[in-house]
Design a protein around this motif. Structure first.
Motif, PDB file in Angstrom:
ATOM      1  N   ARG A 184      79.105 154.803 -23.377  1.00  0.00           N
ATOM      2  CA  ARG A 184      80.137 154.150 -23.579  1.00  0.00           C
ATOM      3  C   ARG A 184      81.397 154.660 -24.467  1.00  0.00           C
ATOM      4  O   ARG A 184      82.391 154.153 -24.651  1.00  0.00           O
ATOM      5  CB  ARG A 184      80.264 152.518 -24.139  1.00  0.00           C
ATOM      6  CG  ARG A 184      78.987 151.585 -23.271  1.00  0.00           C
ATOM      7  CD  ARG A 184      80.685 150.868 -22.409  1.00  0.00           C
ATOM      8  NE  ARG A 184      80.190 150.406 -21.106  1.00  0.00           N
ATOM      9  CZ  ARG A 184      80.677 150.496 -20.027  1.00  0.00           C
ATOM     10  NH1 ARG A 184      81.753 151.335 -19.713  1.00  0.00           N
ATOM     11  NH2 ARG A 184      79.764 150.503 -18.716  1.00  0.00           N
ATOM     12  N   ARG A 185      80.949 155.339 -24.835  1.00  0.00           N
ATOM     13  CA  ARG A 185      81.329 156.644 -26.178  1.00  0.00           C
ATOM     14  C   ARG A 185      82.490 157.113 -25.083  1.00  0.00           C
ATOM     15  O   ARG A 185      83.573 157.269 -25.189  1.00  0.00           O
ATOM     16  CB  ARG A 185      80.244 157.569 -26.828  1.00  0.00           C
ATOM     17  CG  ARG A 185      79.629 156.938 -27.642  1.00  0.00           C
ATOM     18  CD  ARG A 185      78.585 157.779 -28.824  1.00  0.00           C
ATOM     19  NE  ARG A 185      77.817 157.769 -29.462  1.00  0.00           N
ATOM     20  CZ  ARG A 185      76.467 158.230 -29.523  1.00  0.00           C
ATOM     21  NH1 ARG A 185      76.274 158.998 -29.023  1.00  0.00           N
ATOM     22  NH2 ARG A 185      75.623 157.647 -30.198  1.00  0.00           N
ATOM     23  N   VAL A 186      82.421 157.290 -23.970  1.00  0.00           N
ATOM     24  CA  VAL A 186      83.790 157.968 -23.271  1.00  0.00           C
ATOM     25  C   VAL A 186      84.381 156.853 -23.210  1.00  0.00           C
ATOM     26  O   VAL A 186      85.825 157.325 -23.052  1.00  0.00           O
ATOM     27  CB  VAL A 186      83.067 157.794 -21.325  1.00  0.00           C
ATOM     28  CG1 VAL A 186      83.856 158.368 -20.615  1.00  0.00           C
ATOM     29  CG2 VAL A 186      81.922 159.352 -21.619  1.00  0.00           C
ATOM     30  N   ASP A 187      84.345 155.737 -23.210  1.00  0.00           N
ATOM     31  CA  ASP A 187      85.200 154.757 -22.930  1.00  0.00           C
ATOM     32  C   ASP A 187      85.941 154.259 -25.216  1.00  0.00           C
ATOM     33  O   ASP A 187      86.785 153.441 -24.660  1.00  0.00           O
ATOM     34  CB  ASP A 187      84.346 153.016 -22.969  1.00  0.00           C
ATOM     35  CG  ASP A 187      84.216 153.509 -21.188  1.00  0.00           C
ATOM     36  OD1 ASP A 187      85.045 153.876 -20.373  1.00  0.00           O
ATOM     37  OD2 ASP A 187      83.232 152.466 -20.488  1.00  0.00           O
ATOM     38  N   GLY A 188      86.189 154.891 -25.288  1.00  0.00           N
ATOM     39  CA  GLY A 188      86.078 155.142 -27.051  1.00  0.00           C
ATOM     40  C   GLY A 188      85.124 154.479 -27.975  1.00  0.00           C
ATOM     41  O   GLY A 188      85.815 153.390 -28.914  1.00  0.00           O
ATOM     42  N   TRP A 189      84.262 153.803 -27.770  1.00  0.00           N
ATOM     43  CA  TRP A 189      83.403 153.418 -28.508  1.00  0.00           C
ATOM     44  C   TRP A 189      82.872 153.304 -29.608  1.00  0.00           C
ATOM     45  O   TRP A 189      82.660 155.224 -28.766  1.00  0.00           O
ATOM     46  CB  TRP A 189      82.133 152.225 -27.843  1.00  0.00           C
ATOM     47  CG  TRP A 189      82.928 150.729 -27.372  1.00  0.00           C
ATOM     48  CD1 TRP A 189      83.547 150.960 -25.914  1.00  0.00           C
ATOM     49  CD2 TRP A 189      82.766 149.475 -27.693  1.00  0.00           C
ATOM     50  NE1 TRP A 189      83.878 149.663 -25.712  1.00  0.00           N
ATOM     51  CE2 TRP A 189      83.245 148.884 -26.273  1.00  0.00           C
ATOM     52  CE3 TRP A 189      82.139 148.870 -28.501  1.00  0.00           C
ATOM     53  CZ2 TRP A 189      83.461 147.238 -26.699  1.00  0.00           C
ATOM     54  CZ3 TRP A 189      82.108 147.388 -28.641  1.00  0.00           C
ATOM     55  CH2 TRP A 189      82.464 146.649 -27.621  1.00  0.00           C
ATOM     56  N   ARG A 190      82.390 153.252 -30.897  1.00  0.00           N
ATOM     57  CA  ARG A 190      82.616 154.293 -31.930  1.00  0.00           C
ATOM     58  C   ARG A 190      81.326 153.513 -31.905  1.00  0.00           C
ATOM     59  O   ARG A 190      80.773 151.913 -32.067  1.00  0.00           O
ATOM     60  CB  ARG A 190      82.679 153.939 -32.754  1.00  0.00           C
ATOM     61  CG  ARG A 190      84.440 154.839 -32.083  1.00  0.00           C
ATOM     62  CD  ARG A 190      84.459 156.055 -32.527  1.00  0.00           C
ATOM     63  NE  ARG A 190      85.944 155.985 -31.506  1.00  0.00           N
ATOM     64  CZ  ARG A 190      86.214 158.000 -32.375  1.00  0.00           C
ATOM     65  NH1 ARG A 190      85.314 158.489 -32.770  1.00  0.00           N
ATOM     66  NH2 ARG A 190      87.466 158.275 -31.484  1.00  0.00           N
ATOM     67  N   GLN A 191      80.242 153.877 -32.812  1.00  0.00           N
ATOM     68  CA  GLN A 191      78.723 153.452 -33.447  1.00  0.00           C
ATOM     69  C   GLN A 191      79.141 153.450 -34.861  1.00  0.00           C
ATOM     70  O   GLN A 191      79.139 155.233 -35.400  1.00  0.00           O
ATOM     71  CB  GLN A 191      77.762 154.347 -32.705  1.00  0.00           C
ATOM     72  CG  GLN A 191      76.447 153.397 -33.348  1.00  0.00           C
ATOM     73  CD  GLN A 191      75.156 153.946 -32.964  1.00  0.00           C
ATOM     74  OE1 GLN A 191      75.432 154.208 -32.053  1.00  0.00           O
ATOM     75  NE2 GLN A 191      74.020 152.812 -33.128  1.00  0.00           N
ATOM     76  N   ARG A 192      79.015 152.796 -36.195  1.00  0.00           N
ATOM     77  CA  ARG A 192      79.008 153.088 -37.247  1.00  0.00           C
ATOM     78  C   ARG A 192      77.034 153.025 -37.356  1.00  0.00           C
ATOM     79  O   ARG A 192      76.649 153.098 -37.028  1.00  0.00           O
ATOM     80  CB  ARG A 192      79.677 152.485 -37.839  1.00  0.00           C
ATOM     81  CG  ARG A 192      81.078 152.150 -37.172  1.00  0.00           C
ATOM     82  CD  ARG A 192      82.617 153.902 -37.182  1.00  0.00           C
ATOM     83  NE  ARG A 192      81.696 153.847 -38.748  1.00  0.00           N
ATOM     84  CZ  ARG A 192      82.585 154.400 -39.327  1.00  0.00           C
ATOM     85  NH1 ARG A 192      81.968 156.097 -38.297  1.00  0.00           N
ATOM     86  NH2 ARG A 192      82.339 155.561 -40.681  1.00  0.00           N
TER      87      ARG A 192
END
Length: 61
Positions: A37-45
């Motif tokens: 999902r990082r490819v789709d712009g989601w980030r993990q904090r």
């Protein structure tokens, strides 16, 4: 009727509730889905919080 379990990412932004999942996420782990999902712009904090692209652009970090 059949029940299918799937792994989903849910945004932890303020009152957002956006959710995304992979079509075959019933056989995928959460960490693998996060990498996809990082490819789709989601980030993990820190602490594993997931932030959708809209909340990230709005500055909810």
């Amino acid at each position: 009727m059949t029940a299918v379990r799937y792994v989903a990412l849910r945004c932890n932004g303020p009152e957002c509730g956006a959710e995304i999942h992979h079509p075959y996420s019933d056989c995928i782990t959460v960490s693998k889905l996060r990498r996809i999902r990082r490819v789709d712009g989601w980030r993990q904090r820190p602490a594993g919080r997931d932030i959708c692209p809209d909340c990230w652009k709005a500055g909810h970090r």
